[in-house]
Design a protein around this motif. Sequence first.
Motif, PDB file in Angstrom:
ATOM      1  N   SER A   1       0.851  -1.188   0.000  1.00 47.31           N
ATOM      2  CA  SER A   1       0.000   0.000   0.000  1.00 47.31           C
ATOM      3  C   SER A   1       0.885   1.235   0.000  1.00 47.31           C
ATOM      4  N   LEU A   2       0.374   2.318  -0.543  1.00 51.49           N
ATOM      5  CA  LEU A   2       1.127   3.575  -0.558  1.00 51.49           C
ATOM      6  C   LEU A   2       1.470   3.991   0.866  1.00 51.49           C
ATOM      7  N   ALA A   3       0.535   3.791   1.790  1.00 50.31           N
ATOM      8  CA  ALA A   3       0.787   4.163   3.186  1.00 50.31           C
ATOM      9  C   ALA A   3       1.927   3.334   3.772  1.00 50.31           C
ATOM     10  N   GLU A   4       1.943   2.037   3.466  1.00 51.14           N
ATOM     11  CA  GLU A   4       3.004   1.168   3.984  1.00 51.14           C
ATOM     12  C   GLU A   4       4.354   1.556   3.396  1.00 51.14           C
ATOM     13  N   ALA A   5       4.372   1.882   2.109  1.00 52.59           N
ATOM     14  CA  ALA A   5       5.620   2.308   1.468  1.00 52.59           C
ATOM     15  C   ALA A   5       6.159   3.569   2.141  1.00 52.59           C
ATOM     16  N   ARG A   6       5.271   4.480   2.448  1.00 49.17           N
ATOM     17  CA  ARG A   6       5.696   5.715   3.110  1.00 49.17           C
ATOM     18  C   ARG A   6       6.190   5.445   4.516  1.00 49.17           C
ATOM     19  N   ARG A   7       5.512   4.554   5.243  1.00 49.03           N
ATOM     20  CA  ARG A   7       5.958   4.233   6.601  1.00 49.03           C
ATOM     21  C   ARG A   7       7.365   3.648   6.597  1.00 49.03           C
ATOM     22  N   ARG A   8       7.709   2.950   5.529  1.00 48.55           N
ATOM     23  CA  ARG A   8       9.022   2.318   5.445  1.00 48.55           C
ATOM     24  C   ARG A   8      10.068   3.222   4.793  1.00 48.55           C
ATOM     25  N   GLY A   9       9.676   4.434   4.472  1.00 48.81           N
ATOM     26  CA  GLY A   9      10.628   5.414   3.978  1.00 48.81           C
ATOM     27  C   GLY A   9      11.082   5.209   2.553  1.00 48.81           C
ATOM     28  N   ILE A  10      10.294   4.507   1.745  1.00 51.80           N
ATOM     29  CA  ILE A  10      10.664   4.303   0.339  1.00 51.80           C
ATOM     30  C   ILE A  10      10.389   5.593  -0.429  1.00 51.80           C
ATOM     31  N   ALA A  11      11.362   6.060  -1.153  1.00 49.00           N
ATOM     32  CA  ALA A  11      11.235   7.335  -1.857  1.00 49.00           C
ATOM     33  C   ALA A  11      10.071   7.303  -2.846  1.00 49.00           C
ATOM     34  N   GLU A  12       9.331   8.391  -2.901  1.00 48.68           N
ATOM     35  CA  GLU A  12       8.150   8.460  -3.769  1.00 48.68           C
ATOM     36  C   GLU A  12       8.503   8.220  -5.234  1.00 48.68           C
ATOM     37  N   GLU A  13       9.675   8.689  -5.662  1.00 47.23           N
ATOM     38  CA  GLU A  13      10.033   8.540  -7.077  1.00 47.23           C
ATOM     39  C   GLU A  13      10.353   7.092  -7.448  1.00 47.23           C
ATOM     40  N   ARG A  14      10.462   6.203  -6.455  1.00 44.34           N
ATOM     41  CA  ARG A  14      10.699   4.789  -6.735  1.00 44.34           C
ATOM     42  C   ARG A  14       9.410   3.974  -6.748  1.00 44.34           C
ATOM     43  N   LEU A  15       8.311   4.610  -6.423  1.00 46.13           N
ATOM     44  CA  LEU A  15       7.028   3.903  -6.370  1.00 46.13           C
ATOM     45  C   LEU A  15       6.374   3.922  -7.750  1.00 46.13           C
ATOM     46  N   ILE A  16       5.941   2.770  -8.199  1.00 49.02           N
ATOM     47  CA  ILE A  16       5.261   2.671  -9.492  1.00 49.02           C
ATOM     48  C   ILE A  16       3.796   2.336  -9.246  1.00 49.02           C
ATOM     49  N   HIS A  17       2.943   3.168  -9.808  1.00 53.78           N
ATOM     50  CA  HIS A  17       1.507   3.069  -9.546  1.00 53.78           C
ATOM     51  C   HIS A  17       0.838   2.145 -10.557  1.00 53.78           C
ATOM     52  N   ILE A  18      -0.239   1.533 -10.120  1.00 57.91           N
ATOM     53  CA  ILE A  18      -0.960   0.542 -10.914  1.00 57.91           C
ATOM     54  C   ILE A  18      -2.281   1.148 -11.375  1.00 57.91           C
ATOM     55  N   GLY A  19      -2.557   0.992 -12.659  1.00 62.94           N
ATOM     56  CA  GLY A  19      -3.806   1.505 -13.208  1.00 62.94           C
ATOM     57  C   GLY A  19      -4.830   0.411 -13.399  1.00 62.94           C
ATOM     58  N   HIS A  20      -5.782   0.657 -14.263  1.00 61.03           N
ATOM     59  CA  HIS A  20      -6.818  -0.325 -14.556  1.00 61.03           C
ATOM     60  C   HIS A  20      -6.266  -1.414 -15.471  1.00 61.03           C
ATOM     61  N   GLY A  21      -6.928  -2.553 -15.454  1.00 63.96           N
ATOM     62  CA  GLY A  21      -6.581  -3.640 -16.344  1.00 63.96           C
ATOM     63  C   GLY A  21      -7.805  -4.450 -16.714  1.00 63.96           C
ATOM     64  N   ALA A  22      -7.639  -5.350 -17.666  1.00 67.75           N
ATOM     65  CA  ALA A  22      -8.762  -6.153 -18.145  1.00 67.75           C
ATOM     66  C   ALA A  22      -8.272  -7.498 -18.648  1.00 67.75           C
ATOM     67  N   ALA A  23      -9.091  -8.528 -18.428  1.00 65.30           N
ATOM     68  CA  ALA A  23      -8.774  -9.878 -18.876  1.00 65.30           C
ATOM     69  C   ALA A  23      -9.950 -10.463 -19.639  1.00 65.30           C
ATOM     70  N   ALA A  24      -9.652 -11.239 -20.663  1.00 68.43           N
ATOM     71  CA  ALA A  24     -10.664 -11.982 -21.412  1.00 68.43           C
ATOM     72  C   ALA A  24      -9.958 -13.101 -22.159  1.00 68.43           C
ATOM     73  N   HIS A  25     -10.656 -14.190 -22.368  1.00 67.32           N
ATOM     74  CA  HIS A  25      -9.997 -15.387 -22.869  1.00 67.32           C
ATOM     75  C   HIS A  25     -10.777 -16.044 -24.001  1.00 67.32           C
ATOM     76  N   GLU A  26     -10.063 -16.910 -24.721  1.00 68.85           N
ATOM     77  CA  GLU A  26     -10.694 -17.758 -25.722  1.00 68.85           C
ATOM     78  C   GLU A  26     -10.994 -19.118 -25.090  1.00 68.85           C
ATOM     79  N   ASP A  27     -11.766 -19.922 -25.788  1.00 72.59           N
ATOM     80  CA  ASP A  27     -12.056 -21.268 -25.312  1.00 72.59           C
ATOM     81  C   ASP A  27     -10.756 -22.048 -25.151  1.00 72.59           C
ATOM     82  N   ALA A  28     -10.682 -22.860 -24.108  1.00 67.38           N
ATOM     83  CA  ALA A  28      -9.465 -23.628 -23.871  1.00 67.38           C
ATOM     84  C   ALA A  28      -9.176 -24.614 -24.999  1.00 67.38           C
TER      85      ALA A  28
END
Length: 500
Positions: free
Chosen positions: A252-279
């Motif tokens: 979590s962003l809060a946990e990263a901050r509590r551990r002192g990880i520099a903000e510029e080293r944090l990579i944020h996650i956006g939206h995603g999507a999954a869909a499949h063909e028949d096996a």
Amino acid sequence: MHLNPERIPVIVGVGQVNDRPDQPGDGLDPVGLMAEALRRAERDGAAGLLSDCDSLAVVTQIGWPQLNPVEDALCAALAIAPAHRDHTPGPNGDGPIKLLHDAANRIGAGEAAICAVVGGEALRTAGQLAALKPRTDGAKPNALRDAPHRKKAGYAQNYGLTLPVDVYPLYENAARSSWGQSLAEGQAESGALWVGMSRVASTNAHAWLNEERAAEEVVTPSERNRPIAFPYTKFQVANSSVNQGAGFIVASLAEARRRGIAEERLIHIGHGAAAHEDADFLKRDTYAASPGMAVSIERTLELNDVTAADLDHVELYSCFPCVPKMARRVLDWPADRPITVFGGLTFGGGPIGNYMSHAVASMVERLRENGGKGLLFANGGYATHNHTILLSSQPTGASFPQDYDYQAEADARRGPIPSLDEEYVGPVRIETYTVHYRRDGTVRMGTVVALTPAGERTLAAVPANDRATLDFLSNGRRDPVGSDGLIEAGDGDLRHFRAG
């Protein structure tokens, strides 16, 4: 909308390892590779991340099946005890992105503050060790073909369609025809994309092969580049003979901050999507496109409100050329822009289901260095599984947990699926095809997927001694897709295709 930092997932650490032992017995097994990858990810992030992690998710490996499931052994190796432990149901290429998305969702739901995701394959060492053992059948060991989930027989397998390398050429040949490309034009596109990947790999210390290749070298069969399944050569397919591990830690962003990880080293996650063909790859509406792929990529762009022009980097899964070729057309990604940040499955390395963990790690490093946005597209199975997600050096505004399942939309886009006629003989039209080669470069057999006059799908073999039909399928002078032929009764239960 204000988002609670306790519920915002960020990638805080990544780690990759290549193991090249002088003697096979000195090599790390998959658990060792995974443990080292996560130790490196922790060093990249902050001390104590692993000992305090709430969740460990593992990409299933196949090289050492006796070790599966590996979660408990990995926890013992790392001296950790996460409450949640999981692994992918199989070694599919979308696994790392699914596990990344699941980790983000767990943090967004308040179920975890630190999640570790990892995978590793030691297929190179497994093959070397197996080669040292005497075999009564005289066959050369093949961890891919010998894997338990590959050991099945049936209609498709009887006609040579067993491994992904047997099936993806069906997409290559059908898609090339649908795009109006000649064989030479299709191979030229593959060569250009693979040269670009080799160029990325040549400058990436984490890649397995660091030599830049020329297009002609990639697509032309030679002593070093044997034909595998038409039109693919060795340099056009995933290189699974590697010992590689990669993992990443999401907090979590809060946990990263509590551990002192520099903000510029944090990579944020956006939206995603999954869909499949028949096996079942014989239950596809077409071999020229994938509705699941299209929905996965298009939905991810829409949800993040970005276009290809907004992306600084992409990783388009590259087990075989047809996959990134189809994906870049969905994405509208220019052919002259790199399709990888890691180096691709031929040059970066193809550790079966865990390739995208390396892509995640390399994307994180690239975004830390240069900023911007990166798209990760993963594919697995037999052009079956698709999962796409966005990463960014800046907050994305995405909220978690999020439902990434867009299967209903993919199913609605899918056209009619031809029924299967396993007994048909008579006139047919070629839907797609390939030719399979032995290790010495000689033809083993051809496989034709054909449509009957009733619109049903059927398979037929081309014997190695039918030189005229094999030449017709592979000489490039005329596009075989859509041409007429005849299926006749052959030897045993197989039916044979004859051109013309």
